[in-house]
Design a protein around this motif. Structure first.
Motif, short mmCIF file in Angstrom:
data_model
loop_
_atom_site.label_atom_id
_atom_site.label_comp_id
_atom_site.label_asym_id
_atom_site.label_seq_id
_atom_site.Cartn_x
_atom_site.Cartn_y
_atom_site.Cartn_z
N ALA A 1 0.84 -1.16 0.07
CA ALA A 1 -0.19 -0.08 0.03
C ALA A 1 0.76 1.24 0.00
CB ALA A 1 -0.86 0.07 1.22
N ALA A 2 1.90 1.20 0.37
CA ALA A 2 2.94 2.58 0.95
C ALA A 2 3.56 2.83 -0.59
CB ALA A 2 3.91 2.32 1.57
N ALA A 3 4.11 1.83 -1.36
CA ALA A 3 4.80 2.29 -2.72
C ALA A 3 3.78 2.34 -3.72
CB ALA A 3 5.57 0.96 -3.06
N PHE A 4 2.38 1.86 -3.42
CA PHE A 4 1.38 2.03 -4.39
C PHE A 4 1.00 3.30 -4.89
CE2 PHE A 4 -2.70 1.34 -6.46
CZ PHE A 4 -2.64 0.14 -7.20
N THR A 5 1.13 4.18 -3.91
CA THR A 5 0.65 5.56 -4.03
C THR A 5 1.27 6.44 -4.88
OG1 THR A 5 2.23 6.24 -2.11
CG2 THR A 5 0.01 5.66 -1.44
N ALA A 6 2.62 6.08 -5.35
CA ALA A 6 3.62 6.57 -6.26
C ALA A 6 2.56 6.73 -7.65
CB ALA A 6 4.73 6.03 -6.54
N LEU A 7 1.75 5.87 -7.85
CA LEU A 7 0.91 5.59 -9.11
C LEU A 7 -0.09 6.78 -9.08
CD1 LEU A 7 0.46 1.84 -9.14
CD2 LEU A 7 1.57 3.21 -11.17
N PHE A 8 -0.18 7.38 -7.98
CA PHE A 8 -1.39 8.68 -8.16
C PHE A 8 -0.53 9.92 -8.13
CE2 PHE A 8 -3.12 5.44 -4.91
CZ PHE A 8 -3.93 4.63 -5.96
N ASP A 9 0.87 9.86 -8.00
CA ASP A 9 1.37 11.29 -8.06
C ASP A 9 1.97 11.43 -9.67
OD1 ASP A 9 3.40 13.29 -7.92
OD2 ASP A 9 4.25 12.42 -6.02
N SER A 10 1.04 12.70 -10.31
CA SER A 10 1.22 13.01 -11.46
C SER A 10 2.53 13.59 -11.68
CB SER A 10 0.08 13.91 -11.76
OG SER A 10 0.22 14.94 -11.18
N THR A 11 3.39 14.03 -10.80
CA THR A 11 4.67 14.65 -10.77
C THR A 11 5.71 13.38 -10.99
OG1 THR A 11 5.46 14.61 -8.56
CG2 THR A 11 4.31 16.43 -9.32
N LEU A 12 5.34 12.04 -10.69
CA LEU A 12 6.29 11.00 -10.75
C LEU A 12 5.98 10.21 -12.05
CD1 LEU A 12 6.63 9.70 -7.22
CD2 LEU A 12 8.22 11.30 -8.49
N VAL A 13 4.54 9.92 -12.31
CA VAL A 13 4.30 8.85 -13.28
C VAL A 13 3.40 9.70 -14.13
CG1 VAL A 13 4.33 7.00 -11.88
CG2 VAL A 13 2.08 8.19 -12.16
N ASP A 14 3.61 8.89 -15.43
CA ASP A 14 2.72 9.58 -16.74
C ASP A 14 1.79 8.57 -16.98
OD1 ASP A 14 1.93 10.03 -19.56
OD2 ASP A 14 3.60 11.22 -19.80
#
Length: 596
Positions: free
Chosen positions: A169-182
């Protein structure tokens, strides 16, 4: 039962392998081993450093603690748990104040071609989707690891199956960060079915937040929901009544014909008809009754449209190796859906003209793009999502064992305690949001256990460190694809107690509300809101409300019901107040021996 995006009514029901299947599996495994034996020496020379690093990682301590077991239903770190369960997280690491330096991501993509093919066969044939991720998490002793995701080889040209899998659950949140993922063209992974399935339009879900068109399309979708909110509950109630009338009649007829055993009536097709009809009215502003072909076959057209796009990424259950050869080896052509899609396009163009004009007038979207986006929101986001999730919800609540100590009784009492529970008034948004906490918590729990879209993807915009529990970091390179497997992330024992259990009360009270930040089914946390600048589902609130309304309608109409699979086996009609508290079937009337 693996989660599938293809609606159940379309998929084949052939789930048993042929008698020769075990021998076929052995033969395939032997062939794969022989090929690997030939390729391995060459690969070792070419990739010596990678192999040496993998060996180091395999002998290194776990990335989060020294234990690689998983919670079972009774507690933590039970040594009897299966070796393929998700590794637990170290409490010491989670509590550590120091942030450890980033580490290379464990795992390997294997030899070229062979590695991807091996993972594809595991994913579709030798293992379930859930087991695929659990085994690799356990083998790498990490909840972040490298693997291949289908589709791949031999005819998916330009599709790179290599991903960084994320199952906590912790690492999963990176998928919601538009500054990190396209999120450009990556809705269902590295494979993109193409604009041929959407009338030549790159619809909103394939657009990234940095593309100007994304904001306009997202605002249009949110405007549709706001516009249809007033009619939504009433249209759902009317469609649900028609569905339940059909199921009752079917069950009655089958019980009258039954000479032994238990009769049952499937609710899949009536439920899909219910979903399609009410969504057309509430979302598009068009009544399917205006076109009898659309009214009768519209949901089937959407089933086919969805299936042809998604089948290369889904396990269907056809006898192997036919499924691998005929479904998973090449992209299916879009021309097979054109006649049905054209029919729905003309229906929206004619009967949903007011909604199409709204897109042009207030959001600057042309007619063609407006209709294609409308059809995608209707067919993929709304109809497809509900067709996957609602059958699971009804089946879980209707289990003959009545899960969670009398859940149906408690849900029924809560529904009927509301202001409208004693009459025929429609359950609206206010009732399901403020007066039915257990109903809502039950829906949340099913979204945790059975998210409609199990996989979420994003492509790294830049090099960054992916942080997991306890600050554990993994170095992600620009351009790498992250693949979050939600069913495991939503069972993260670092976040959820008894993670493998269905606990309908989980989201009640202040502690339960705090857990909503870890509920990710909507492409974002449940306690955040969709906006033009993010990729969270525009209908996040409405999806939960709609599921709650359906549950409320079931208990408004029935004192009790039971479900096996996706079929009702018992429907006890609501009795007068004096006897409604009893869950025992009422005596059957002479004219109605089957539905009590």
């Amino acid at each position: 039962m693996p989660t599938c995006l293809v609606p159940c009514s379309f998929c084949s029901r052939v789930k048993e392998e042929a008698a020769a299947a075990p021998h076929t599996i052995v033969a395939f495994r032997a062939l794969a081993a022989a090929i690997a034996a030939v390729v391995a020496p060459v690969t070792r020379v070419l990739n010596g450093q990678l192999i040496d690093r993998a060996a180091q990682l395999s002998s290194a301590p776990p990335h989060r603690g020294d234990n690689s077991t998983q919670l079972n239903s009774t507690g933590r770190n039970d040594v009897r748990c299966s070796a393929i369960m998700l590794p637990t997280f170290s409490p010491t690491a989670s509590a550590s104040a120091a942030t450890p330096p980033p580490r290379p991501i464990p795992g390997s993509y294997g030899p070229p071609v062979i590695g991807a093919l091996r993972d594809r066969l595991d994913y579709f044939w030798f293992q379930s989707q859930d087991e695929f991720f659990r085994r690799r998490a356990a083998a790498n002793r990490s909840t972040v690891f490298r693997t291949n995701i289908p589709p791949t080889f031999p005819f998916f040209v330009g599709v790179d199956p290599r991903v960084v899998a994320v199952v906590d659950a912790a690492a999963f949140t990176a998928l919601f960060d538009s500054t990190l993922v396209d999120k450009r063209d990556i809705l269902i992974g590295p494979y993109n079915p193409g604009a041929g399935f959407t009338g030549g339009t790159r619809v909103g879900v394939y657009l990234d937040t940095e593309e100007p068109e994304h904001g306009r399309v997202k605002e249009f979708a949110m405007a549709l929901l706001h516009r249809g909110a007033q009619a939504w509950p009433a249209e759902l109630r009317a469609a649900a009544d028609a569905m339940l009338d059909a199921v009752e009649a079917d069950l009655l007829a089958k019980q009258q014909q039954a000479t032994g055993g238990k009769a049952s009536a499937s609710y899949l097709v009536p439920l899909q008809q219910c979903i399609f009809r009410f969504l057309c009215k509430a979302l598009v502003g068009a009544d399917p009754a205006a076109d009898w072909v659309v009214d009768r076959f519209g949901f089937t057209i959407l089933d086919v449209w969805l299936a042809v796009q998604l089948l290369p990424t889904q396990k269907v259950g056809v006898i192997q190796p036919l499924e691998e050869l005929l479904i998973h080896s090449f992209p299916l052509p879009s021309f097979v859906i054109w006649p049905g899609y054209h029919l729905l396009y003309r229906f929206v163009e004619k009967h949903g003209a007011e909604t199409v004009e709204l897109a042009a007038r207030e959001h600057g979207i042309g007619e063609k793009d407006a209709i294609n986006n409308l059809l995608f929101v209707l067919g993929f986001n709304a109809f497809g999502g509900f067709s996957v999730f609602l059958p699971f919800l009804v089946a879980k609540i209707g289990e003959a064992s009545d899960p969670a100590a009398g859940l149906r009784r408690r849900l029924r009492e809560e529904v009927r305690a509301t202001n409208v529970g004693g009459g025929d008034a429609v359950f609206g948004f206010k009732a399901v949001r403020g007066e039915m906490p257990l109903v809502r918590s039950t829906v949340y729990e099913m979204l945790r256990m059975r998210p409609p879209v199990p996989l979420q993807f994003g492509r790294a915009r830049k090099d960054f460190v992916l942080r997991s529990h306890g600050g554990a970091g993994f170095q992600v390179a620009k351009g790498e694809v992250l693949c979050g497997y939600q069913p495991l992330a939503m069972r993260d024992p670092e976040v959820f107690d008894r993670p493998e259990e269905f606990v309908p009360e989980r989201f009640l009270g202040d502690e339960g509300q705090a857990l909503l930040q870890h509920l990710f089914w909507s492409n974002g946390p449940e306690n955040s809101q969709p906006a033009a600048g993010n990729k969270q589902c525009a209908a996040k609130e409405v999806v939960v409300d709609t599921a709650c309304m359906l549950v409320a309608e079931l208990f408004r109409r029935y004192d009790d019901f039971e479900v096996e699979g996706t079929s009702f086996t018992k429907l006890v009609k609501r009795q007068p107040a004096a006897s409604s508290s009893s869950l025992s079937p009422a005596p059957a009337a002479a004219a109605e021996p089957s539905v009590k």
